[in-house]
Scaffold this motif. Structure first.
Motif, PDB file in Angstrom:
ATOM      1  N   MET A 133       0.826  -1.211   0.000  1.00  0.00           N
ATOM      2  CA  MET A 133       0.000   0.000   0.000  1.00  0.00           C
ATOM      3  C   MET A 133       0.862   1.264   0.000  1.00  0.00           C
ATOM      4  O   MET A 133       0.509   2.245  -0.649  1.00  0.00           O
ATOM      5  CB  MET A 133      -0.961  -0.012   1.187  1.00  0.00           C
ATOM      6  CG  MET A 133      -2.045  -1.073   1.097  1.00  0.00           C
ATOM      7  SD  MET A 133      -3.110  -0.898  -0.356  1.00  0.00           S
ATOM      8  CE  MET A 133      -3.910   0.648   0.000  1.00  0.00           C
ATOM      9  N   ILE A 134       1.982   1.242   0.703  1.00  0.00           N
ATOM     10  CA  ILE A 134       2.903   2.383   0.656  1.00  0.00           C
ATOM     11  C   ILE A 134       3.373   2.584  -0.776  1.00  0.00           C
ATOM     12  O   ILE A 134       3.386   3.702  -1.292  1.00  0.00           O
ATOM     13  CB  ILE A 134       4.094   2.168   1.616  1.00  0.00           C
ATOM     14  CG1 ILE A 134       3.614   2.198   3.078  1.00  0.00           C
ATOM     15  CG2 ILE A 134       5.190   3.217   1.374  1.00  0.00           C
ATOM     16  CD1 ILE A 134       4.624   1.651   4.074  1.00  0.00           C
ATOM     17  N   GLU A 135       3.737   1.509  -1.435  1.00  0.00           N
ATOM     18  CA  GLU A 135       4.186   1.578  -2.839  1.00  0.00           C
ATOM     19  C   GLU A 135       3.069   2.080  -3.745  1.00  0.00           C
ATOM     20  O   GLU A 135       3.287   2.925  -4.614  1.00  0.00           O
ATOM     21  CB  GLU A 135       4.670   0.191  -3.274  1.00  0.00           C
ATOM     22  CG  GLU A 135       5.098   0.087  -4.714  1.00  0.00           C
ATOM     23  CD  GLU A 135       3.966  -0.264  -5.669  1.00  0.00           C
ATOM     24  OE1 GLU A 135       4.077   0.132  -6.847  1.00  0.00           O
ATOM     25  OE2 GLU A 135       2.983  -0.908  -5.257  1.00  0.00           O
ATOM     26  N   ARG A 142       3.378   5.673  -5.813  1.00  0.00           N
ATOM     27  CA  ARG A 142       3.291   5.745  -7.279  1.00  0.00           C
ATOM     28  C   ARG A 142       2.194   6.710  -7.708  1.00  0.00           C
ATOM     29  O   ARG A 142       2.419   7.603  -8.535  1.00  0.00           O
ATOM     30  CB  ARG A 142       3.020   4.346  -7.836  1.00  0.00           C
ATOM     31  CG  ARG A 142       2.956   4.323  -9.358  1.00  0.00           C
ATOM     32  CD  ARG A 142       2.711   2.936  -9.890  1.00  0.00           C
ATOM     33  NE  ARG A 142       1.476   2.417  -9.327  1.00  0.00           N
ATOM     34  CZ  ARG A 142       1.299   1.158  -8.962  1.00  0.00           C
ATOM     35  NH1 ARG A 142       2.250   0.288  -9.073  1.00  0.00           N
ATOM     36  NH2 ARG A 142       0.139   0.774  -8.486  1.00  0.00           N
ATOM     37  N   HIS A 143       0.998   6.574  -7.128  1.00  0.00           N
ATOM     38  CA  HIS A 143      -0.107   7.430  -7.549  1.00  0.00           C
ATOM     39  C   HIS A 143       0.024   8.855  -7.026  1.00  0.00           C
ATOM     40  O   HIS A 143      -0.488   9.789  -7.649  1.00  0.00           O
ATOM     41  CB  HIS A 143      -1.444   6.805  -7.178  1.00  0.00           C
ATOM     42  CG  HIS A 143      -1.746   5.590  -8.007  1.00  0.00           C
ATOM     43  ND1 HIS A 143      -1.713   5.604  -9.388  1.00  0.00           N
ATOM     44  CD2 HIS A 143      -2.043   4.318  -7.650  1.00  0.00           C
ATOM     45  CE1 HIS A 143      -1.997   4.395  -9.850  1.00  0.00           C
ATOM     46  NE2 HIS A 143      -2.199   3.599  -8.816  1.00  0.00           N
ATOM     47  N   HIS A 158       1.782  10.628  -9.665  1.00  0.00           N
ATOM     48  CA  HIS A 158       0.839  11.025 -10.721  1.00  0.00           C
ATOM     49  C   HIS A 158       0.054  12.264 -10.279  1.00  0.00           C
ATOM     50  O   HIS A 158      -0.140  13.196 -11.059  1.00  0.00           O
ATOM     51  CB  HIS A 158      -0.153   9.893 -11.019  1.00  0.00           C
ATOM     52  CG  HIS A 158       0.486   8.648 -11.521  1.00  0.00           C
ATOM     53  ND1 HIS A 158       0.127   7.402 -11.071  1.00  0.00           N
ATOM     54  CD2 HIS A 158       1.465   8.437 -12.422  1.00  0.00           C
ATOM     55  CE1 HIS A 158       0.843   6.483 -11.674  1.00  0.00           C
ATOM     56  NE2 HIS A 158       1.664   7.081 -12.510  1.00  0.00           N
ATOM     57  N   ALA A 159      -0.403  12.255  -9.026  1.00  0.00           N
ATOM     58  CA  ALA A 159      -1.191  13.379  -8.510  1.00  0.00           C
ATOM     59  C   ALA A 159      -0.377  14.672  -8.524  1.00  0.00           C
ATOM     60  O   ALA A 159      -0.917  15.746  -8.809  1.00  0.00           O
ATOM     61  CB  ALA A 159      -1.707  13.075  -7.101  1.00  0.00           C
ATOM     62  N   ASP A 160       0.921  14.583  -8.220  1.00  0.00           N
ATOM     63  CA  ASP A 160       1.798  15.762  -8.293  1.00  0.00           C
ATOM     64  C   ASP A 160       1.750  16.373  -9.684  1.00  0.00           C
ATOM     65  O   ASP A 160       1.570  17.585  -9.844  1.00  0.00           O
ATOM     66  CB  ASP A 160       3.261  15.383  -7.996  1.00  0.00           C
ATOM     67  CG  ASP A 160       3.576  15.254  -6.529  1.00  0.00           C
ATOM     68  OD1 ASP A 160       2.824  15.796  -5.703  1.00  0.00           O
ATOM     69  OD2 ASP A 160       4.601  14.619  -6.220  1.00  0.00           O
ATOM     70  N   LEU A 161       1.915  15.535 -10.695  1.00  0.00           N
ATOM     71  CA  LEU A 161       1.941  16.026 -12.073  1.00  0.00           C
ATOM     72  C   LEU A 161       0.587  16.585 -12.498  1.00  0.00           C
ATOM     73  O   LEU A 161       0.513  17.649 -13.123  1.00  0.00           O
ATOM     74  CB  LEU A 161       2.366  14.903 -13.025  1.00  0.00           C
ATOM     75  CG  LEU A 161       3.794  14.403 -12.852  1.00  0.00           C
ATOM     76  CD1 LEU A 161       4.012  13.154 -13.694  1.00  0.00           C
ATOM     77  CD2 LEU A 161       4.791  15.481 -13.222  1.00  0.00           C
ATOM     78  N   LEU A 162      -0.486  15.864 -12.162  1.00  0.00           N
ATOM     79  CA  LEU A 162      -1.828  16.320 -12.537  1.00  0.00           C
ATOM     80  C   LEU A 162      -2.176  17.630 -11.850  1.00  0.00           C
ATOM     81  O   LEU A 162      -2.696  18.556 -12.485  1.00  0.00           O
ATOM     82  CB  LEU A 162      -2.868  15.250 -12.201  1.00  0.00           C
ATOM     83  CG  LEU A 162      -2.830  14.010 -13.091  1.00  0.00           C
ATOM     84  CD1 LEU A 162      -3.621  12.874 -12.462  1.00  0.00           C
ATOM     85  CD2 LEU A 162      -3.358  14.347 -14.477  1.00  0.00           C
ATOM     86  N   ARG A 163      -1.896  17.729 -10.568  1.00  0.00           N
ATOM     87  CA  ARG A 163      -2.240  18.949  -9.845  1.00  0.00           C
ATOM     88  C   ARG A 163      -1.460  20.144 -10.382  1.00  0.00           C
ATOM     89  O   ARG A 163      -2.012  21.232 -10.557  1.00  0.00           O
ATOM     90  CB  ARG A 163      -1.982  18.761  -8.337  1.00  0.00           C
ATOM     91  CG  ARG A 163      -2.421  19.935  -7.480  1.00  0.00           C
ATOM     92  CD  ARG A 163      -3.944  20.111  -7.519  1.00  0.00           C
ATOM     93  NE  ARG A 163      -4.378  21.328  -6.885  1.00  0.00           N
ATOM     94  CZ  ARG A 163      -5.030  21.403  -5.736  1.00  0.00           C
ATOM     95  NH1 ARG A 163      -5.338  20.303  -5.070  1.00  0.00           N
ATOM     96  NH2 ARG A 163      -5.393  22.565  -5.258  1.00  0.00           N
ATOM     97  N   GLU A 164      -0.187  19.955 -10.688  1.00  0.00           N
ATOM     98  CA  GLU A 164       0.595  21.058 -11.242  1.00  0.00           C
ATOM     99  C   GLU A 164       0.053  21.477 -12.604  1.00  0.00           C
ATOM    100  O   GLU A 164      -0.034  22.673 -12.906  1.00  0.00           O
ATOM    101  CB  GLU A 164       2.065  20.678 -11.346  1.00  0.00           C
ATOM    102  CG  GLU A 164       2.925  21.836 -11.816  1.00  0.00           C
ATOM    103  CD  GLU A 164       4.408  21.527 -11.798  1.00  0.00           C
ATOM    104  OE1 GLU A 164       5.182  22.445 -12.121  1.00  0.00           O
ATOM    105  OE2 GLU A 164       4.800  20.398 -11.468  1.00  0.00           O
ATOM    106  N   ALA A 165      -0.342  20.508 -13.427  1.00  0.00           N
ATOM    107  CA  ALA A 165      -0.886  20.826 -14.750  1.00  0.00           C
ATOM    108  C   ALA A 165      -2.213  21.565 -14.645  1.00  0.00           C
ATOM    109  O   ALA A 165      -2.526  22.426 -15.467  1.00  0.00           O
ATOM    110  CB  ALA A 165      -1.067  19.541 -15.572  1.00  0.00           C
TER     111      ALA A 165
END
Length: 183
Positions: free
Chosen positions: A159-161, A165-166, A169-176
């Protein structure tokens, strides 16, 4: 417990195995909450956004719903051997194997966050129950067809992994979407 500048609980610096694993999982859960807080429906479901990360169809809302499903799958179904939460019952996973990702577009931000937080709360209760019974060595009730069963320790690390990982993804989506950055 100390909190960082985003309000996330810091994992213990010198805790035991149990406290360290749970500490890192809670930190990852809090990171997802931070990355998805304060967003409206257009941002969560991707409708009407000009910022995309082609060719992916991944959305912040999809990440929330997917991780809710993963929480339920590993803690309630696999570890305890229970039934899937009501939201997942009746889904034709053969016809739509990515249902949790695609159906998120039909849910409101509040509903997505509730689905995820309810799954997390249930997982916390399940984890406490397993820890009280056999500790980190608790084995899942529902194993693999060959009889292999993973431990609670393995589930926590997985679950940590999954969150790490997601959360990337959330970092990239939120910045975009709105320019918010952060670790």
């Amino acid at each position: 417990m100390s909190l960082d500048e985003q309000g996330r609980p810091e994992p213990p610096w010198a805790g035991g195995e149990r406290e360290t694993l749970i500490g890192f999982l809670e930190f990852q859960r809090a990171t997802l909450a931070w990355k998805t807080q304060g967003l409206d429906g257009d941002v969560l479901d991707g409708v009407g956004l000009t910022s995309t990360l082609a060719p992916s169809t991944m959305t912040l809302g999809g990440i929330l719903k997917h991780l809710a499903w993963v929480e339920d799958f590993w803690f309630s179904r696999r570890l305890l051997g229970g039934e899937a939460a009501a939201i997942w019952q009746g889904v034709d996973w053969t016809a739509e194997p990515d249902w949790e990702w695609t159906s998120a577009a039909s849910d409101s931000p509040g509903e997505l966050q509730r689905i995820w937080s309810d799954a997390v709360e249930q997982s916390r209760a399940t984890t406490a129950q397993a820890l009280a019974a056999e500790g980190l060595d608790s084995l899942e009730v529902r194993g693999y067809p060959d009889g292999t069963r993973v431990s609670l320790r393995w589930i926590l690390i997985h679950m940590i992994e999954e969150y790490a990982r997601h959360n990337g993804h959330a970092d990239l989506l939120r910045e975009a979407v709105d320019g918010q950055t952060g670790e």
